[in-house]
Design an enzyme around this catalytic site. Structure first.
Site, PDB file in Angstrom:
ATOM      1  N   CYS A   2      50.420  34.974  25.404  1.00 42.06           N
ATOM      2  CA  CYS A   2      51.189  34.783  24.173  1.00 42.06           C
ATOM      3  C   CYS A   2      51.325  33.293  23.861  1.00 42.06           C
ATOM      4  O   CYS A   2      51.272  32.448  24.745  1.00 42.06           O
ATOM      5  CB  CYS A   2      52.582  35.355  24.333  1.00 42.06           C
ATOM      6  SG  CYS A   2      52.585  37.072  24.821  1.00 42.06           S
ATOM      7  N   ARG A  27      43.671  31.304  23.221  1.00 44.10           N
ATOM      8  CA  ARG A  27      44.301  31.868  24.416  1.00 44.10           C
ATOM      9  C   ARG A  27      44.178  33.387  24.465  1.00 44.10           C
ATOM     10  O   ARG A  27      44.478  33.995  25.479  1.00 44.10           O
ATOM     11  CB  ARG A  27      45.788  31.501  24.447  1.00 44.10           C
ATOM     12  CG  ARG A  27      46.058  30.005  24.552  1.00 44.10           C
ATOM     13  CD  ARG A  27      47.453  29.681  24.074  1.00 44.10           C
ATOM     14  NE  ARG A  27      48.475  30.319  24.877  1.00 44.10           N
ATOM     15  CZ  ARG A  27      49.140  29.717  25.843  1.00 44.10           C
ATOM     16  NH1 ARG A  27      48.876  28.462  26.133  1.00 44.10           N
ATOM     17  NH2 ARG A  27      50.065  30.357  26.515  1.00 44.10           N
ATOM     18  N   TRP A  75      50.036  38.733  23.298  1.00 43.45           N
ATOM     19  CA  TRP A  75      49.061  39.400  24.171  1.00 43.45           C
ATOM     20  C   TRP A  75      49.872  40.515  24.816  1.00 43.45           C
ATOM     21  O   TRP A  75      50.786  40.256  25.596  1.00 43.45           O
ATOM     22  CB  TRP A  75      48.548  38.383  25.187  1.00 43.45           C
ATOM     23  CG  TRP A  75      47.846  38.929  26.383  1.00 43.45           C
ATOM     24  CD1 TRP A  75      48.391  39.218  27.607  1.00 43.45           C
ATOM     25  CD2 TRP A  75      46.456  39.228  26.501  1.00 43.45           C
ATOM     26  NE1 TRP A  75      47.435  39.676  28.457  1.00 43.45           N
ATOM     27  CE2 TRP A  75      46.238  39.699  27.810  1.00 43.45           C
ATOM     28  CE3 TRP A  75      45.371  39.158  25.623  1.00 43.45           C
ATOM     29  CZ2 TRP A  75      44.984  40.085  28.270  1.00 43.45           C
ATOM     30  CZ3 TRP A  75      44.124  39.546  26.091  1.00 43.45           C
ATOM     31  CH2 TRP A  75      43.934  39.997  27.396  1.00 43.45           C
ATOM     32  N   ASN A 101      57.649  34.305  25.277  1.00 43.21           N
ATOM     33  CA  ASN A 101      56.515  34.392  26.217  1.00 43.21           C
ATOM     34  C   ASN A 101      57.095  34.692  27.589  1.00 43.21           C
ATOM     35  O   ASN A 101      58.148  34.149  27.941  1.00 43.21           O
ATOM     36  CB  ASN A 101      55.783  33.046  26.339  1.00 43.21           C
ATOM     37  CG  ASN A 101      54.882  32.792  25.165  1.00 43.21           C
ATOM     38  OD1 ASN A 101      54.814  33.595  24.240  1.00 43.21           O
ATOM     39  ND2 ASN A 101      54.197  31.659  25.202  1.00 43.21           N
ATOM     40  N   GLY A 102      56.382  35.483  28.384  1.00 42.96           N
ATOM     41  CA  GLY A 102      56.852  35.758  29.736  1.00 42.96           C
ATOM     42  C   GLY A 102      57.206  37.220  29.900  1.00 42.96           C
ATOM     43  O   GLY A 102      56.881  38.055  29.048  1.00 42.96           O
ATOM     44  N   GLU A 480      31.128  38.812  46.229  1.00 47.71           N
ATOM     45  CA  GLU A 480      31.677  38.178  45.024  1.00 47.71           C
ATOM     46  C   GLU A 480      31.287  36.694  44.962  1.00 47.71           C
ATOM     47  O   GLU A 480      30.986  36.163  43.890  1.00 47.71           O
ATOM     48  CB  GLU A 480      33.212  38.362  44.999  1.00 47.71           C
ATOM     49  CG  GLU A 480      33.967  37.581  43.937  1.00 47.71           C
ATOM     50  CD  GLU A 480      33.601  37.934  42.494  1.00 47.71           C
ATOM     51  OE1 GLU A 480      32.797  38.852  42.277  1.00 47.71           O
ATOM     52  OE2 GLU A 480      34.103  37.259  41.580  1.00 47.71           O
ATOM     53  N   LYS A 484      29.311  34.973  41.826  1.00 46.65           N
ATOM     54  CA  LYS A 484      29.815  33.794  41.086  1.00 46.65           C
ATOM     55  C   LYS A 484      28.733  32.738  41.012  1.00 46.65           C
ATOM     56  O   LYS A 484      28.498  32.135  39.982  1.00 46.65           O
ATOM     57  CB  LYS A 484      31.041  33.185  41.786  1.00 46.65           C
ATOM     58  CG  LYS A 484      32.378  33.826  41.599  1.00 46.65           C
ATOM     59  CD  LYS A 484      32.988  33.729  40.242  1.00 46.65           C
ATOM     60  CE  LYS A 484      32.538  34.797  39.315  1.00 46.65           C
ATOM     61  NZ  LYS A 484      33.061  36.098  39.378  1.00 46.65           N
ATOM     62  N   GLU A 487      25.686  33.814  38.626  1.00 45.09           N
ATOM     63  CA  GLU A 487      25.907  33.975  37.184  1.00 45.09           C
ATOM     64  C   GLU A 487      26.198  32.654  36.476  1.00 45.09           C
ATOM     65  O   GLU A 487      25.860  32.513  35.310  1.00 45.09           O
ATOM     66  CB  GLU A 487      26.990  35.014  36.891  1.00 45.09           C
ATOM     67  CG  GLU A 487      28.371  34.628  37.318  1.00 45.09           C
ATOM     68  CD  GLU A 487      29.396  35.710  37.033  1.00 45.09           C
ATOM     69  OE1 GLU A 487      29.220  36.454  36.066  1.00 45.09           O
ATOM     70  OE2 GLU A 487      30.384  35.790  37.785  1.00 45.09           O
ATOM     71  N   HIS A 503      17.440  42.911  60.362  1.00 48.76           N
ATOM     72  CA  HIS A 503      16.717  44.075  59.837  1.00 48.76           C
ATOM     73  C   HIS A 503      15.866  43.711  58.634  1.00 48.76           C
ATOM     74  O   HIS A 503      15.478  44.595  57.872  1.00 48.76           O
ATOM     75  CB  HIS A 503      17.710  45.197  59.504  1.00 48.76           C
ATOM     76  CG  HIS A 503      18.494  45.633  60.706  1.00 48.76           C
ATOM     77  ND1 HIS A 503      17.946  46.416  61.699  1.00 48.76           N
ATOM     78  CD2 HIS A 503      19.752  45.332  61.112  1.00 48.76           C
ATOM     79  CE1 HIS A 503      18.836  46.593  62.652  1.00 48.76           C
ATOM     80  NE2 HIS A 503      19.950  45.939  62.327  1.00 48.76           N
ATOM     81  N   LYS A 602      31.511  38.531  27.887  1.00 50.52           N
ATOM     82  CA  LYS A 602      32.762  38.709  28.627  1.00 50.52           C
ATOM     83  C   LYS A 602      33.084  40.177  28.821  1.00 50.52           C
ATOM     84  O   LYS A 602      33.601  40.586  29.856  1.00 50.52           O
ATOM     85  CB  LYS A 602      33.901  37.999  27.870  1.00 50.52           C
ATOM     86  CG  LYS A 602      35.253  38.048  28.578  1.00 50.52           C
ATOM     87  CD  LYS A 602      35.251  37.215  29.851  1.00 50.52           C
ATOM     88  CE  LYS A 602      36.500  37.394  30.676  1.00 50.52           C
ATOM     89  NZ  LYS A 602      36.270  37.033  32.094  1.00 50.52           N
TER      90      LYS A 602
END
Ligand code: F6R
Length: 607
Positions: A2, A27, A75, A101-102, A480, A484, A487, A503, A602
């Site tokens: 927000c 944002r 948001w 906000n919050g 992961e 990262k 990509e 192996h 995204k």
């Protein structure tokens, strides 16, 4: 996340507010609104969707007279992204308008109390309790009402407030959510983000937690939480708008890596109670818990790897078998699922096509569905029987960082929550709860311990390929870490379970081949150490990720990444951070478009 703006001055407020809100668009948001005071009357305009809609509705502000106002981009957190839930919210008597906000953690009990006292709620938001509290406590003095209201709130809040009894004044209150005052000439401002201010003034005052401010066109007064006036000096902002959007960081990805302690804290806070982990959103699942025979986790990409990392804690603590399946595979696999299966779906965006399809397939076969999701009101959240939100805030960089760590955090909490409600945990509970609480601090340590990463990136950025190895929980993080790296830096990076080297993969090891060895799980570390020795004897350069005092690993590795020593069950969240940073700095060395890597989007809303 927000965004808040506030303005008081001599020119028309609405165009200034709209322009400020546009600066906050980057944002992420799903609705927007402004409240403008003209003399003693307050007009509120709100829209779902883009600020362009708000501009259209208000004719770029021309239809809204008045020189004082507040604005907001929302948001969605509590309640779907609708016009009713959009800010500003008005008090029942129309005297107060607020933006927030919050998250107000105790809003449910406050809402109950205020409803009993006769206040009507028009939205599902946590925010609305604040405006009714202001009305309740107002006895002719806004400052007093603000202090009394703030005393009742638990959680985080940046508030912008106007009151029709005080034309020309705007109020700003801060507790654990940023709020900045902009000092102008015959006009003053506030905003949650300096980007909304720099077009008007570069002289700003940063409010601190527990402080509030009263602004008119010619004065700014600041008070502490007891109402005592305090004096603060303005500082000069030197950032340009683009740098300000990124909080001074070169890329959103770096900003989001740095935001992880806060994002994980925001995800933990509403669920960590003194007696244990509680999910208010899962009370309906509790009676069904004993009949669950299998947990099936499904997701794509990093969200899938979050599932791989969370599996260990879920199985170890809750003692329920856990399978993790890629959604793109699961949807076509004729899965063995029935009412005794709990499907956990993980998605940052909540709109990933394969994830949604797999979820529908499993639902049709009778599975109960629990979504771990970051976007309120998204398709995944709406389809699920139970939605557990990660409170990461919007992620702008295409490569996920805080999305992943908050997803893993929820899985850790679920492991403890299920174990507790199934009576499968004993003395371990208090220690593990403490370990969860400490995670935000530990993530910060992971960031702080690794100042040498830019230098390591300079050493390794020309590698043809990077191999990540690890076992057990370390292997999950290696997956992961490698994703990262590939990509954003476009280097070939692959993760291998260290025990699999012999192996096949070891054939690829040759002189100077970098191997990143993850060593954060003491139960299996000796084994990974042997693998390190094996690859080294074939000429590999080993970059090990481990604890500062881990002498055995330190003596074998060529280079080191560090993390704090934490329980291996909950280590992934701290362990991934140096790997995110390494990927970031390698990509930077290679001149890549870090926030928007080539060929990637995204949110993958097509198969
Ligand atoms: C990698 C990344 C992707 C996403 C994947 C799932 O950095 O961001 O692999 O994790 O596309 O997306 P969500 O979580 O939105 O379903």
């Amino acid at each position: 996340m927000c965004g808040i703006v506030g303005f008081t001055g001599r020119q028309s407020a609405a165009p200034v507010l709209l322009e400020g809100l546009k600066k906050l668009e980057y944002r992420g948001y799903d609705s927007a609104g402004i409240a403008v005071m003209d003399g003693k009357s307050i007009t509120v305009n709100k829209v779902r969707g883009r600020i362009a809609n708000l501009c259209e509705k208000t004719k770029d502000g021309a239809k809204v007279p008045g020189t004082t106002g507040i604005g907001h981009t929302r948001w969605a957190t509590h309640g779907a992204p609708t016009e009713e839930n959009a800010h500003p919210h008005l008090s029942n008597d129309g005297r107060f308008a607020i933006v927030h906000n919050g998250i107000i953690e105790n809003y449910l009990s406050l809402r109950e109390e205020l409803t009993q006292d006769g206040y009507h709620f028009l939205s599902e938001t946590d925010t609305e309790v604040i405006v009714h509290l202001l009305e309740m406590y107002y006895r002719g003095n806004v400052r007093d009402a603000l202090i009394k209201t703030a005393n009742r709130l638990r959680g985080s809040y940046a508030l912008g407030v106007i009151c029709s009894e005080e034309p020309g004044k705007i109020y700003a209150v801060r507790e654990a959510s940023p709020l900045i005052l902009g000092v102008g000439i015959d006009e003053n401002f506030f905003a949650s983000d300096v980007t909304a201010l720099v077009n008007h003034t570069r002289n700003v005052i940063y409010l601190e937690d527990g402080e509030f401010a009263e602004l008119s066109d010619t004065s700014i007064r600041i008070f502490d939480c007891s109402g005592q006036e305090i004096h603060k000096k303005a500082t000069r902002v030197l950032w340009d708008v683009q740098a300000a959007e990124k909080g001074g960081y070169e890329h959103f990805m770096l900003k989001e890596i740095m935001e992880q302690p806060g994002a994980v804290k925001a995800t933990l806070a509403p669920r960590m109670k003194e007696h244990g982990v509680e999910f208010e959103e899962l009370t309906g699942l509790l009676p069904k818990l004993p009949s669950i025979r299998k947990i099936l986790i499904t997701a794509c990409g990093s969200a899938y790897y979050a599932g791989c990392a969370g599996k260990y804690a879920l199985e170890h603590l809750a003692r329920i078998p856990v399978e993790v399946e890629l959604a793109s595979e699961l949807r076509y696999s004729d899965p063995l699922i029935d009412e005794s299966t709990l499907l956990i779906v993980i998605s940052q965006s909540g709109e990933t096509a394969d994830t949604i399809a797999a979820m529908k397939e499993c639902k049709a076969r009778g599975a109960k569905t629990l979504a771990i999701v970051n976007v309120v009101g998204s398709s995944v959240a709406t389809l699920a029987d139970f939605a557990v939100y990660t409170w990461a805030g919007p992620e702008i960089a295409v490569a996920t960082t805080k999305g992943y760590t908050t997803q893993v955090t929820v899985l850790y909490m679920l492991a403890l929550y299920f174990a507790d409600h199934l009576n499968r945990i004993g003395e371990e509970k208090a220690r593990l709860q403490e370990a969860l609480q400490a995670m935000p601090r530990r993530i910060q340590e992971s960031i702080d311990m690794n100042a040498n990463i830019p230098a390591l990136a300079r050493k390794y950025h020309k590698a043809k390929a990077l191999f990540f190895i690890g076992r057990n929980t370390d292997y999950a993080v290696a997956l992961e870490g490698a994703l990262k790296m590939k990509e954003i830096s476009y280097l070939h990076a692959e993760a291998y379970a260290a025990g699999e080297l012999k192996h096949g993969t070891i054939a690829l090891i040759e002189e100077h081949q970098p191997v990143i060895a993850l060593c954060a799980n003491p139960s299996i570390m000796e084994k990974t150490l042997s693998n390190m020795v094996e690859v080294k004897s074939r000429g590999a350069e080993v970059l090990a990720l481990t604890f500062r005092n881990n002498q055995k690993i330190l003596s074998v590795a060529d280079d080191l990444l560090f993390m704090p020593e934490v329980d291996p069950l909950f280590s992934a969240v701290m362990e991934i951070v140096p790997l995110q940073l390494l990927a970031y700095y390698v990509a930077r060395e290679n001149g890549c478009d870090i926030d928007k890597p080539k060929n990637l989007a995204k949110s993958v809303t097509v198969e």
